[in-house]
Design an enzyme around this catalytic site. Structure first.
Site, PDB file in Angstrom:
ATOM      1  N   CYS A   4     -16.253   1.645   0.522  1.00 44.72           N
ATOM      2  CA  CYS A   4     -15.062   0.839   0.812  1.00 44.72           C
ATOM      3  C   CYS A   4     -14.661   0.919   2.280  1.00 44.72           C
ATOM      4  O   CYS A   4     -13.980   0.034   2.779  1.00 44.72           O
ATOM      5  CB  CYS A   4     -13.909   1.282  -0.079  1.00 44.72           C
ATOM      6  SG  CYS A   4     -13.554   3.043   0.053  1.00 44.72           S
ATOM      7  N   ARG A  64     -13.458  -8.633   1.670  1.00 50.85           N
ATOM      8  CA  ARG A  64     -12.034  -8.368   1.410  1.00 50.85           C
ATOM      9  C   ARG A  64     -11.226  -9.620   1.750  1.00 50.85           C
ATOM     10  O   ARG A  64     -10.326 -10.014   1.026  1.00 50.85           O
ATOM     11  CB  ARG A  64     -11.528  -7.189   2.259  1.00 50.85           C
ATOM     12  CG  ARG A  64     -12.114  -5.824   1.907  1.00 50.85           C
ATOM     13  CD  ARG A  64     -11.595  -5.300   0.583  1.00 50.85           C
ATOM     14  NE  ARG A  64     -10.142  -5.223   0.532  1.00 50.85           N
ATOM     15  CZ  ARG A  64      -9.410  -4.215   1.022  1.00 50.85           C
ATOM     16  NH1 ARG A  64      -9.994  -3.179   1.583  1.00 50.85           N
ATOM     17  NH2 ARG A  64      -8.097  -4.213   0.924  1.00 50.85           N
ATOM     18  N   ARG A  82       0.882  -1.178   0.000  1.00 52.50           N
ATOM     19  CA  ARG A  82       0.000   0.000   0.000  1.00 52.50           C
ATOM     20  C   ARG A  82       0.915   1.222   0.000  1.00 52.50           C
ATOM     21  O   ARG A  82       1.704   1.408   0.936  1.00 52.50           O
ATOM     22  CB  ARG A  82      -0.910   0.002   1.231  1.00 52.50           C
ATOM     23  CG  ARG A  82      -1.551   1.371   1.464  1.00 52.50           C
ATOM     24  CD  ARG A  82      -2.657   1.352   2.460  1.00 52.50           C
ATOM     25  NE  ARG A  82      -3.824   0.667   1.933  1.00 52.50           N
ATOM     26  CZ  ARG A  82      -5.047   0.763   2.459  1.00 52.50           C
ATOM     27  NH1 ARG A  82      -5.256   1.498   3.529  1.00 52.50           N
ATOM     28  NH2 ARG A  82      -6.053   0.108   1.914  1.00 52.50           N
ATOM     29  N   ASP A 132     -17.172   7.132  -1.442  1.00 52.10           N
ATOM     30  CA  ASP A 132     -15.897   7.009  -0.724  1.00 52.10           C
ATOM     31  C   ASP A 132     -15.606   8.386  -0.122  1.00 52.10           C
ATOM     32  O   ASP A 132     -16.271   9.378  -0.459  1.00 52.10           O
ATOM     33  CB  ASP A 132     -14.793   6.582  -1.721  1.00 52.10           C
ATOM     34  CG  ASP A 132     -13.431   6.354  -1.068  1.00 52.10           C
ATOM     35  OD1 ASP A 132     -13.366   6.243   0.179  1.00 52.10           O
ATOM     36  OD2 ASP A 132     -12.426   6.296  -1.803  1.00 52.10           O
ATOM     37  N   HIS A 164      -7.297   0.615  -6.423  1.00 56.81           N
ATOM     38  CA  HIS A 164      -7.476  -0.212  -5.219  1.00 56.81           C
ATOM     39  C   HIS A 164      -8.152  -1.515  -5.661  1.00 56.81           C
ATOM     40  O   HIS A 164      -9.320  -1.755  -5.364  1.00 56.81           O
ATOM     41  CB  HIS A 164      -8.336   0.560  -4.210  1.00 56.81           C
ATOM     42  CG  HIS A 164      -8.302   0.013  -2.824  1.00 56.81           C
ATOM     43  ND1 HIS A 164      -7.519  -1.067  -2.459  1.00 56.81           N
ATOM     44  CD2 HIS A 164      -8.963   0.400  -1.686  1.00 56.81           C
ATOM     45  CE1 HIS A 164      -7.704  -1.306  -1.165  1.00 56.81           C
ATOM     46  NE2 HIS A 164      -8.571  -0.440  -0.687  1.00 56.81           N
ATOM     47  N   GLN A 203     -10.042  -4.015  -3.339  1.00 54.50           N
ATOM     48  CA  GLN A 203     -11.334  -3.482  -2.910  1.00 54.50           C
ATOM     49  C   GLN A 203     -12.410  -3.784  -3.959  1.00 54.50           C
ATOM     50  O   GLN A 203     -13.506  -4.253  -3.633  1.00 54.50           O
ATOM     51  CB  GLN A 203     -11.210  -1.964  -2.698  1.00 54.50           C
ATOM     52  CG  GLN A 203     -12.479  -1.305  -2.226  1.00 54.50           C
ATOM     53  CD  GLN A 203     -12.863  -1.747  -0.822  1.00 54.50           C
ATOM     54  OE1 GLN A 203     -12.040  -1.719   0.086  1.00 54.50           O
ATOM     55  NE2 GLN A 203     -14.107  -2.154  -0.629  1.00 54.50           N
TER      56      GLN A 203
HETATM   57  N1   CP Z   1     -11.140  -0.166   2.409  1.00 53.27           N
HETATM   58  C1   CP Z   1      -9.880  -0.216   2.865  1.00 53.27           C
HETATM   59  O1   CP Z   1      -8.921  -0.441   2.120  1.00 53.27           O
HETATM   60  O2   CP Z   1      -9.743  -0.022   4.201  1.00 53.27           O
HETATM   61  P1   CP Z   1      -8.369   0.236   4.971  1.00 53.27           P
HETATM   62  O3   CP Z   1      -7.841   1.562   4.512  1.00 53.27           O
HETATM   63  O4   CP Z   1      -8.750   0.241   6.429  1.00 53.27           O
HETATM   64  O5   CP Z   1      -7.427  -0.872   4.647  1.00 53.27           O
HETATM   65  N1  NVA Z   2      -9.857   6.722  -1.525  1.00 54.18           N
HETATM   66  C1  NVA Z   2      -9.486   6.297  -0.185  1.00 54.18           C
HETATM   67  C2  NVA Z   2      -9.721   4.832  -0.026  1.00 54.18           C
HETATM   68  C3  NVA Z   2      -9.419   4.277   1.340  1.00 54.18           C
HETATM   69  C4  NVA Z   2      -9.617   2.812   1.438  1.00 54.18           C
HETATM   70  C5  NVA Z   2      -8.030   6.656   0.056  1.00 54.18           C
HETATM   71  O1  NVA Z   2      -7.203   6.462  -0.832  1.00 54.18           O
HETATM   72  O2  NVA Z   2      -7.730   7.137   1.154  1.00 54.18           O
END
Ligand code: CP
Ligand code: NVA
Length: 305
Positions: free
Chosen positions: A263, A291, A101, A223, A128, A131
């Site tokens: 998400c 997930r 990530r 989101d 993502h 997701q």
């Molecule tokens: N939806 C998601 O990726 O959640 P986190 O940021 O908590 O991993």
């Molecule tokens: N768009 C959000 C998604 C979090 C799971 C971010 O990137 O923070």
């Protein structure tokens, strides 16, 4: 040849459907695949915070008989303490897969280029994909099919919106993105989704009126308005995005029986009201659970011998 999962379109339609089948099998019996990745280790590189991604990858690899090693920004500091190349060349000798990530999508692409082991994208500024796998698995569970469905994403044209477009394109689900002007999805992601949609007939569109966007929608998705790394813009974005809040009024404009998706994490009172996220038609915690199942199946597809 090793396979990565950096974008939903790294999998063909058939591979996605196969992955869903495996995910549902895993969901039905948590112990059935308990030796599938026996003794394999997955490195979890996190340069941003996480609840769901960290927990589901950690628990998921354990349920498959493997192990994870968590590497926080303090440990690696990718590209600063050590180059992406050097990190890849170290880790490929120590673990059998890497989940990352991070911020720039190029980092996961570089990792994929340099490391001889599978790379899984656990969120970049661009996409993502894990997701979207969980989301479309959820959509299918609830609606029983993909054919003829329309999903409308309302809000910021961000990483999550990109993955939803790509997944819809692969699976033949129409995806409408309703954003304020200036916050549309990345043009390259839109073009890629439009190209992929030619094979399935899915309609991918961007509109600016949220009510027009949700018209006929089987699922309404939103989101956060400011993603991780955009915290400084939060106040300005709140002002711009307020007309895009998913509330009772907007849900009433969707198709009868429409579900609500997110998400998570959610900023209640901003992009979604309590009345919507806590409604019977909200499937947000089911998405979160999925997930785990979807990612176990992705790991299985990439890492089992
Ligand atoms: N939806 C998601 O990726 O959640 P986190 O940021 O908590 O991993
Ligand atoms: N768009 C959000 C998604 C979090 C799971 C971010 O990137 O923070």
């Amino acid at each position: 040849m090793k396979k990565d999962f950096l974008k939903v379109t790294d999998f063909t339609t058939e591979e996605i459907l196969d992955t869903f089948k495996i995910a549902l099998d895993m969901k039905a019996d948590r112990k059935k695949y308990s030796e599938a990745l026996k003794g394999e280790t997955l490195a979890l590189i996190f340069e941003k915070p996480s609840l769901r991604t960290r927990t589901t990858f950690d628990v998921g690899i354990q349920q498959l008989g493997g192990y994870s090693v968590y590497l926080s920004p303090a440990e690696i500091n990718l590209g600063k303490r050590e180059s992406v190349y050097d990190v890849a060349k170290n880790l490929e000798r120590m673990v059998q897969g890497i989940m990352i990530r991070t911020f720039a999508h190029e980092i996961v692409e570089d990792m994929s280029k340099y490391a001889k082991i599978p790379i899984i994208n656990g969120l970049t500024d661009y996409t993502h994909p894990c997701q979207a796998m969980a989301d479309f698995l959820t959509l299918h569970e609830v609606k029983g099919e993909f054919k003829g469905l329309k999903l409308t994403y309302v809000g910021d044209g961000n990483n999550v919106s990109h993955s939803l477009m790509l997944a819809g394109a692969r699976l033949g689900v129409d995806v409408t993105i309703a954003t304020p002007r200036g916050y549309e999805p990345n043009l390259f992601a839109f073009a890629e989704a439009t190209e992929a949609a030619k094979q399935t007939g899915a309609k991918i569109e961007v509109v600016h009126d949220p009510k027009e966007g949700v018209n006929g929608a089987d699922a309404v998705y939103t989101d956060v308005w400011a993603s991780m790394g955009q915290e400084d813009e939060a106040a300005e974005r709140r002002r711009i995005f307020m007309p895009y809040q998913v509330n009772d009024d907007l849900m009433a404009a969707a198709k009868e029986g429409a579900i609500f998706m997110h998400c998570l994490p959610a900023h209640r009172g901003d992009e979604v009201t309590d009345s919507v996220i806590d409604a019977d038609y909200s499937v947000v915690f089911r998405e979160a659970e999925n997930r785990l199942h979807a990612q176990k199946a992705v790991m299985y597809q990439l890492m089992h011998a």
